[in-house]
Write a protein that holds these residues in place. Structure first.
Motif, mmCIF file in Angstrom:
data_model
loop_
_atom_site.group_PDB
_atom_site.id
_atom_site.type_symbol
_atom_site.label_atom_id
_atom_site.label_comp_id
_atom_site.label_asym_id
_atom_site.label_seq_id
_atom_site.Cartn_x
_atom_site.Cartn_y
_atom_site.Cartn_z
ATOM 1 N N ARG A 69 0.830 -1.206 0.000
ATOM 2 C CA ARG A 69 0.000 0.000 0.000
ATOM 3 C C ARG A 69 0.865 1.256 0.000
ATOM 4 O O ARG A 69 0.551 2.241 -0.683
ATOM 5 C CB ARG A 69 -0.941 -0.017 1.204
ATOM 6 C CG ARG A 69 -2.010 -1.097 1.112
ATOM 7 C CD ARG A 69 -2.854 -1.188 2.376
ATOM 8 N NE ARG A 69 -3.751 -2.333 2.325
ATOM 9 C CZ ARG A 69 -4.587 -2.677 3.300
ATOM 10 N NH1 ARG A 69 -4.632 -1.956 4.418
ATOM 11 N NH2 ARG A 69 -5.370 -3.736 3.170
ATOM 12 N N GLY A 73 0.219 3.348 -3.364
ATOM 13 C CA GLY A 73 -0.672 4.470 -3.089
ATOM 14 C C GLY A 73 -0.199 5.784 -3.695
ATOM 15 O O GLY A 73 -0.929 6.431 -4.465
ATOM 16 N N ARG A 127 -7.961 2.056 -0.173
ATOM 17 C CA ARG A 127 -7.011 0.944 -0.143
ATOM 18 C C ARG A 127 -6.613 0.439 -1.515
ATOM 19 O O ARG A 127 -5.999 -0.612 -1.628
ATOM 20 C CB ARG A 127 -7.589 -0.214 0.672
ATOM 21 C CG ARG A 127 -7.807 0.119 2.126
ATOM 22 C CD ARG A 127 -8.122 -1.099 2.978
ATOM 23 N NE ARG A 127 -9.383 -1.729 2.612
ATOM 24 C CZ ARG A 127 -9.477 -2.878 1.957
ATOM 25 N NH1 ARG A 127 -8.399 -3.512 1.571
ATOM 26 N NH2 ARG A 127 -10.659 -3.388 1.682
ATOM 27 N N TYR A 168 -4.471 -2.394 -3.451
ATOM 28 C CA TYR A 168 -3.082 -2.207 -3.865
ATOM 29 C C TYR A 168 -2.278 -3.500 -3.764
ATOM 30 O O TYR A 168 -1.353 -3.724 -4.549
ATOM 31 C CB TYR A 168 -2.414 -1.135 -2.997
ATOM 32 C CG TYR A 168 -2.901 0.269 -3.264
ATOM 33 C CD1 TYR A 168 -2.942 0.783 -4.551
ATOM 34 C CD2 TYR A 168 -3.311 1.095 -2.213
ATOM 35 C CE1 TYR A 168 -3.386 2.076 -4.798
ATOM 36 C CE2 TYR A 168 -3.747 2.386 -2.449
ATOM 37 C CZ TYR A 168 -3.787 2.875 -3.743
ATOM 38 O OH TYR A 168 -4.224 4.152 -3.980
ATOM 39 N N GLU A 169 -2.633 -4.368 -2.811
ATOM 40 C CA GLU A 169 -1.802 -5.550 -2.601
ATOM 41 C C GLU A 169 -1.941 -6.607 -3.689
ATOM 42 O O GLU A 169 -1.168 -7.572 -3.707
ATOM 43 C CB GLU A 169 -2.079 -6.177 -1.233
ATOM 44 C CG GLU A 169 -3.523 -6.460 -0.946
ATOM 45 C CD GLU A 169 -4.172 -5.359 -0.117
ATOM 46 O OE1 GLU A 169 -5.088 -5.685 0.661
ATOM 47 O OE2 GLU A 169 -3.769 -4.186 -0.258
#
Length: 239
Positions: A69, A73, A127, A168-169
């Motif tokens: 993240r 991000g 997220r 994001y992961e």
């Protein structure tokens, strides 16, 4: 757990469950019941690693999630700030990391989601990123439920977009410049959610705070997939 070891655990556990279940049925006793419980425990404790093929969800530690993240991000927030400033809207080519070499081949009809496809690149949420699957229309009925109209809807419908949340992961790589086939950004994802990269789907209404600011999307309704019988009819109609 490796795929081989995981497969052995599951095959052995299921074999024990069936074998000792039959033993307990035909010859009830203490021993087969204990073995039966052991088989159930083996399956339950490894259920998330069940080797069902493509789409098995990876296990990430909280530390790894934070790392990813923090990595992605700022990248995407900066990307959408620049596109808003330049009044530039774009699509993105999404790739399944597990089927990377299928690109740029066009797959014939088959089950499941394609190994690569083109969707709208809409923005970010807390997220992850938002992908736009389709523009459509909604109206709230007398039953307080929202009903979708893709064509020939009533006059008082709300224009919305079906959005997919991608954490994001699940992002492995991002190429904002495109390639020789598509001069659009390319996004390489792990399809961790039942063979898809989407954590959640919802209908959102597009808004922005001021000119040149990134768009954001107010949720109007959750996406509810049609009943399985309707999906089956739709699939049969394609053949």
């Amino acid at each position: 757990m490796s795929l081989l070891r995981n497969s052995i655990v599951h095959v052995g556990s299921w074999a024990a469950l069936v074998g000792f279940g039959l033993w307990a049925y035909y010859d009830p006793g203490f021993e087969p019941v204990i073995a039966l419980i052991a088989g159930v425990v083996g399956i339950v404790t490894n259920v998330e690693d069940l080797p069902l093929g493509r789409g098995s969800r990876r296990k990430l530690t909280p530390e790894k999630k934070i790392e990813l993240r923090d990595k992605w991000g700022p990248v995407f927030k900066d990307f959408f700030l620049r596109t808003a400033r330049d009044s530039y809207r774009t699509d993105v080519i999404v790739h399944d990391v597990a089927r990377l070499d299928h690109y740029p081949d066009v797959e014939e009809k088959g089950s499941g989601i394609s190994s690569w496809f083109r969707v709208g690149f809409m923005g970010t949420y807390q997220r992850g990123i938002l992908l736009g699957l389709r523009w459509t229309y909604l109206k709230q009925g007398a039953d307080d439920n929202w009903h979708e109209y893709q064509l020939d809807g009533p006059d008082d419908v709300i224009k919305v977009i079906l959005l997919a949340e991608v954490p994001y992961e699940v992002i492995e790589s991002f190429n904002p410049d495109g390639d020789n086939f598509y001069h659009k950004p390319h996004l390489y994802l792990h399809f961790d959610y039942g063979g898809q990269p989407y954590e959640r789907l919802f209908y959102g209404e597009q808004r922005r705070l001021f000119e040149d600011s990134p768009f954001f999307y107010s949720q109007i309704a959750e996406f509810k997939p049609p009943p399985w019988i309707q999906r089956l009819k739709e699939k049969c109609r394609l053949f």
